[in-house]
Write a protein that holds these residues in place. Structure first.
Motif, mmCIF file in Angstrom:
data_model
loop_
_atom_site.group_PDB
_atom_site.id
_atom_site.type_symbol
_atom_site.label_atom_id
_atom_site.label_comp_id
_atom_site.label_asym_id
_atom_site.label_seq_id
_atom_site.Cartn_x
_atom_site.Cartn_y
_atom_site.Cartn_z
ATOM 1 N N SER A 1 0.877 -0.814 0.415
ATOM 2 C CA SER A 1 0.290 -0.203 0.057
ATOM 3 C C SER A 1 0.827 1.472 -0.171
ATOM 4 C CB SER A 1 -0.602 0.014 1.316
ATOM 5 O OG SER A 1 -0.278 0.313 2.517
ATOM 6 N N LEU A 2 2.049 1.119 0.374
ATOM 7 C CA LEU A 2 2.456 2.081 0.475
ATOM 8 C C LEU A 2 3.626 2.412 -0.683
ATOM 9 C CD1 LEU A 2 4.605 1.783 3.812
ATOM 10 C CD2 LEU A 2 2.652 3.242 3.413
ATOM 11 N N SER B 1 9.559 6.677 0.668
ATOM 12 C CA SER B 1 8.634 5.751 1.139
ATOM 13 C C SER B 1 7.722 4.955 1.910
ATOM 14 C CB SER B 1 7.465 5.714 -0.315
ATOM 15 O OG SER B 1 8.658 4.775 -0.333
ATOM 16 N N VAL B 2 9.401 3.760 2.135
ATOM 17 C CA VAL B 2 9.434 2.859 3.585
ATOM 18 C C VAL B 2 10.291 2.714 3.409
ATOM 19 C CG1 VAL B 2 9.290 1.121 1.754
ATOM 20 C CG2 VAL B 2 8.721 0.530 4.157
ATOM 21 N N PRO C 1 7.271 5.668 7.232
ATOM 22 C CA PRO C 1 7.116 3.756 7.407
ATOM 23 C C PRO C 1 8.238 2.933 7.518
ATOM 24 C CG PRO C 1 6.260 5.234 5.534
ATOM 25 C CD PRO C 1 7.545 6.015 6.677
ATOM 26 N N THR D 1 5.109 -4.226 9.430
ATOM 27 C CA THR D 1 4.897 -3.064 8.606
ATOM 28 C C THR D 1 4.572 -2.159 9.984
ATOM 29 O OG1 THR D 1 4.963 -3.258 6.564
ATOM 30 C CG2 THR D 1 4.617 -1.533 6.779
ATOM 31 N N LEU E 1 2.895 1.242 9.439
ATOM 32 C CA LEU E 1 2.931 2.604 8.537
ATOM 33 C C LEU E 1 2.874 4.057 9.567
ATOM 34 C CD1 LEU E 1 -1.179 2.014 7.456
ATOM 35 C CD2 LEU E 1 1.634 1.631 6.461
ATOM 36 N N SER E 2 3.370 5.446 8.273
ATOM 37 C CA SER E 2 3.599 6.695 9.174
ATOM 38 C C SER E 2 2.670 7.439 9.771
ATOM 39 C CB SER E 2 4.771 7.724 8.409
ATOM 40 O OG SER E 2 4.616 8.730 8.891
#
Length: 439
Positions: free
Chosen positions: A236-237, A355-356, A390, A434, A436-437
């Protein structure tokens, strides 16, 4: 202001003094064995032999001795807690600190930092390079030919947003299980047999021999070697076709593991999931097989020199380094004996742009969540709330530290007779976690 780690009153720092524990085995068995292997790997002179023998006696019966007064990095180690730890028993210090300090002392013993003929000679290079020449790596590179059929124009970031999700998942699993290719782990452990799983497409025994059946995210299955699978959150990231940002990968091992890491980065660049890739490696040889810049170059040469599609991947990555789309960095903090919540501001700023950030391997996981005796069900997001963006952990389990498990998964692992007491350290299980930020 960055988030701070959670209170850890119920999670003591892991030491190496518990008889029969994994840390005790590393300090008492693995490290002496490694000294002997390094001693035999090069035609060192009397000075290096004497220093290695002295280090062996010290870690067996003594306390942590200081660095030389003129050591180039003495000030840096002092900022990492040197004055509080030196003089203590190797077994009574925090395990992360004593284990890291051992490798600094080992490099000093072989003259890695001292002007002279052995300066800059990686004492672990023969082990890492030998692994790249194995038939297993030949087979895994040949298996990459299967990617050529799906990595064409549709998957090359043409703006359509179409890509093969099964292949992406297979490459992610290849990078994950590549963490089994850990030379330090194999020094004192026989190769374990993976837990049965008919659905996981990239198996521990052959990381790049991946079918395209896509695997499963069902982590409560008693038969799955994945104890957690947040891959859907990761993807999703990284939506294909969307405006891309950099992806950072904090590398773990060189050799056989680094190749699937590089293949994964190539895929992310080629499919438009990332506009740049930043690969973080160690600034010097560490933990036997940890990747350094020369190891990256060796892996790229191995890819470029292989037949078939592996050579195309290697050439793309080689060109990506020349244009800056693949950037290799070696921050000094990656050899620190500290958890990642202590990272300096300049490294935080680098990781904040991603982004990650993909965090590979067991040691990096211990540093990511804190090398503590956490309850296994402590939320992963809570333990990584401080991280500047993230983050996804890709880790094969080879030490005691773990968080983020569901109650059902933990109960299943602890009650199965063949798993109880070994699943945390045997290398037969893995995780994808994972966060998420909240930025």
């Amino acid at each position: 202001m960055p988030a701070v780690p959670p209170a850890a009153d119920d999670a003591p720092v892991i030491l190496g003094n518990e008889p029969g524990s994994f840390p005790r085995n590393v300090l008492a068995t693995r490290h002496p064995a490694l000294i002997r292997q390094v001693r035999d790997a090069f035609p060192y002179g009397p000075e290096q032999h004497e220093a290695l023998d002295a280090l062996l006696r010290e870690i067996t019966d003594g306390v942590m001795e200081p660095l030389p007064a003129d050591a180039h990095d003495l000030g840096r180690w002092r900022s990492w807690g040197y004055d509080e730890q030196v003089g203590r028993s190797w077994f009574d210090a925090p395990f992360l600190w004593s284990e890291s300090y051992f490798y600094r002392r080992l490099l000093g013993a072989v003259g890695y930092f001292t002007p002279g003929p052995w300066q800059g000679v990686d004492p672990f290079a023969p082990f890492k390079r030998a692994e790249l020449r194995t038939g297993a790596v030949d087979d895994e590179l040949t298996a990459l030919d299967g990617l050529a059929t799906v990595d064409g124009p549709t998957a090359a970031g043409d703006g359509t947003g179409r890509y093969d999700e099964d292949q992406a998942y297979a490459l992610l699993l290849a990078s994950l299980w590549g963490n089994r290719a850990d030379l330090g782990f194999r020094i004192s452990s026989p190769p374990p047999s993976p837990s049965p799983s008919a659905s996981v497409s990239a198996s521990p025994s052959s990381p790049l021999s991946a079918s395209d059946d896509g695997g499963t995210s069902g982590t409560d299955s008693a038969d799955s070697p994945l104890v957690a699978d947040d891959s859907a959150l990761l993807w999703s990231l990284l939506p294909g076709g969307a405006p891309a940002r950099p992806v950072h990968l904090i590398a773990d091992n060189a050799g056989r593991e680094l190749i699937p890491d590089l293949v994964l980065l190539d895929h992310l660049l080629r499919t438009g999931r990332a506009d740049r890739a930043v690969l973080h490696v160690k600034p010097c040889p560490y933990y036997v097989s940890d990747a350094t810049l020369p190891d990256v170059v060796d892996a790229l040469r191995r890819l470029r020199g292989a037949p078939g599609y592996a050579a195309e991947i290697g050439s793309r990555l080689w060109d990506a380094m020349a244009t800056g789309r693949l950037d290799v960095r070696a921050h000094d903090f990656f050899r620190a004996p500290l958890p990642f919540d202590a990272m300096p501001a300049d490294l935080r700023a680098q990781l904040a742009e991603a982004s990650v950030t993909l965090v590979k391997g067991d040691l990096n996981y211990r540093r990511l969540v804190g090398d503590r005796a956490w309850p296994a069900t402590r939320p992963f997001a809570e333990c990584t709330a401080y991280f500047p963006g993230p983050v996804t952990a890709l880790r094969t389990l080879k030490s005691d530290v773990i968080v983020g498990l569901s109650e059902a998964t933990l109960k299943s692992l602890e009650t199965r007779t063949e798993e109880a007491g070994s699943w945390r350290t045997s290398g037969t299980h893995a995780l994808i976690q994972t966060r998420l930020s909240d930025r």
